[in-house]
Design an enzyme around this catalytic site. Structure first.
Site, short mmCIF file in Angstrom:
data_model
loop_
_atom_site.label_atom_id
_atom_site.label_comp_id
_atom_site.label_asym_id
_atom_site.label_seq_id
_atom_site.Cartn_x
_atom_site.Cartn_y
_atom_site.Cartn_z
N CYS A 158 17.08 1.91 32.69
CA CYS A 158 17.93 2.89 32.02
C CYS A 158 17.07 3.97 31.35
O CYS A 158 16.45 4.76 32.03
CB CYS A 158 18.87 2.20 31.03
N HIS A 167 21.41 -2.31 33.65
CA HIS A 167 21.04 -3.40 32.76
C HIS A 167 21.52 -4.71 33.38
O HIS A 167 22.48 -4.74 34.14
CB HIS A 167 21.70 -3.24 31.39
#
Length: 491
Positions: free
Chosen positions: A334, A421
């Site tokens: 991310c 994630h």
């Protein structure tokens, strides 16, 4: 309403563990139970699905508690989530969606609207479940915050919830903490305190018995049990930077350095690596700590641009380049993935006044922050393995022509990046990544099975050491009548 509030003498007293264990214990009895926390403050969050089918964001702890309860995670279980940002302001997530930003000075103005929404969420949740186990926040006796409290006894007053107070005896002073917690409450709030749970006791519980009897005599309230300290209890962390379930590394284990960004978020991404016996996972914050790393993980962050500036100020950018030049792998997740690219743009001021910065240039990608947050639960394949994860970001990635697709991210040599994630929690995917990046053979470790085993262990401890029958009866019947008042009461 049928429910119970689990409060604590302090932060980290054990509210999350007791709430989670109660959810598992009640679920195993066939009770339709749900967790709830009116307001959480954490950058460790999770995506679930709202009633309209859209992605929604809640605290990671409440997501795990829903697993313990064998319930489907939903926004009502954590209606208000505060995510600390880069400028002493917190991003507010309300019922799973971005609501705005607040600072400590303007928090009081917005609190009333959030309190109303949080209590409405509890009422709606309670209408669909037999029992709601609500977790408080911090301590219910924060005198400076009492007026606007909607998380602790403000919630208990709203819903008529009996309350048990958890205290960490391992810190010392638990009896004073229990007594003082009750004595600092108003008569109205004291009437809601049904009793206590002692947490993290080491030694022979018979030696504790005289103190527990005195506590019950002094307060007129019962002790519902004493949970022992246990080395194998781990839960997804809300704030503390630690690896859940980490085991001791074997001799010759490969070293994994996770860069300790100041505003690190969703660092639970590396928990699965911590279970691998052939890996030694550590957090790193200076260049020298990367020198002997076999794999570097650049994790997510709540403030990508600010944390990239910090990384450069510490000389970690040069250390990363040396690591890559030596042919060793880097994984960016991310915000960490965004840092690995060529440029990061923020035309809408999502993170602050800086409109854009150069990235590390290790991947041929560019990031542009958009005004709308992406919240979704994607799936796909990586190296032939099934892949699932969750996305929480404003950044949109544009790939260059020379970059191979990697999930929705990128790969260039031994530099990997993904916006997902939780991908490493998939056992087959994690094994194939470690084979590709480090040449590590599959260990057979199952992260989902390990988490489920820990939830069962926590449920076992609660069943064995707490009076679950009495707590369930308390949740169903409401506050105990005729409890004595302890002076001096609220100032």
């Amino acid at each position: 309403m049928t429910g119970l509030l689990v409060a604590g003498t302090t932060s980290d007293a054990g509210k999350t563990a007791v709430t989670t264990g109660l959810c598992r214990a009640l679920a195993r009895r066939g009770v339709k139970v749900a967790p709830y926390k009116a307001q959480n403050m954490s950058n460790n969050s999770m995506v679930c699905t709202s009633v309209d089918g859209a992605g929604a964001e809640i605290g990671r702890a409440q997501w795990v508690q829903a697993l313990a309860a064998r319930a489907t995670p939903e926004p009502a279980m954590n209606p208000v989530l505060l995510k600390p940002g880069s400028d002493r302001r917190s991003h507010v997530v309300l019922m799973g969606r971005p609501w705005g930003q607040v600072s400590s000075s303007d928090w009081l103005e917005g609190r009333r609207a959030l309190a109303t929404a949080a209590h409405e969420a509890f009422d709606e949740l309670a209408s669909r479940y037999e029992v709601v186990v609500a977790e408080g926040a911090g301590s219910p006796t924060e005198i400076n915050l009492r007026a606007g409290d909607y998380v602790n006894l403000g919630l208990a007053r709203h819903a008529g919830l009996p309350t048990v107070v958890v205290g960490d005896i391992d810190r010392g002073g638990v009896f004073a903490a229990f007594f003082g917690t009750v004595a600092l409450l108003s008569p109205q709030d004291q009437a809601l305190i049904a009793g206590f749970v002692v947490n993290k006791f080491r030694g022979d519980v018979d030696l504790l018995a005289p103190g527990l009897r005195d506590l019950e005599r002094l307060t007129g309230r019962r002790v519902y049990g004493t949970l022992p300290w246990h080395p194998d209890i781990w839960l997804d962390s809300e704030d503390a930077l630690e690896l859940a379930g980490r085991r001791s590394a074997q001799s010759g284990a490969r070293r994994v350095a996770v860069i300790r960004l100041p505003r690190i978020s969703n660092f639970t991404d590396v928990d699965a690596l911590g279970l691998e016996p052939d890996l030694d996972v550590v957090f790193a914050s200076h260049p020298g700590s990367l020198a002997d790393a076999d794999l570097v993980v650049l994790p997510g962050t709540r403030a990508t641009i600010a944390d990239l500036a910090w990384l450069r100020s510490r000389g970690l950018d040069s250390a990363l380049r040396r690591h890559v030049a030596a042919g060793r792998p880097v994984l960016g997740i991310c915000g960490g993935f965004q840092m690995l690219g060529r440029v990061i743009r923020d035309p809408h001021g999502v993170e602050g006044p800086v409109a854009g910065v150069d990235g590390l240039g290790l991947l041929d990608v560019e990031t542009t922050f958009g005004p709308d947050k992406v919240l979704r639960l994607p799936s796909g394949r990586w190296f032939g393995a099934p892949a699932t994860g969750y996305e929480i970001h404003h950044g949109r990635i544009t790939r260059g022509d020379g970059v191979d697709e990697f999930l929705d991210g990128a790969r260039c040599g031994q530099v990997f990046g993904t916006m997902w994630h939780g991908a490493l929690e998939g056992d087959e995917l994690r094994s194939r990544f470690l084979q590709e990046a480090l040449g590590v053979a599959p260990s057979g470790v199952s992260f989902p099975a390990a988490r489920e085993a820990r939830l069962d262990l926590l449920g076992d401890l609660v069943e064995r050491h707490l009076d679950v029958d009495a707590l369930l009866d308390l949740a169903k019947t409401g506050p105990v009548a005729g409890l004595p008042f302890l002076p001096p009461g609220a100032p």
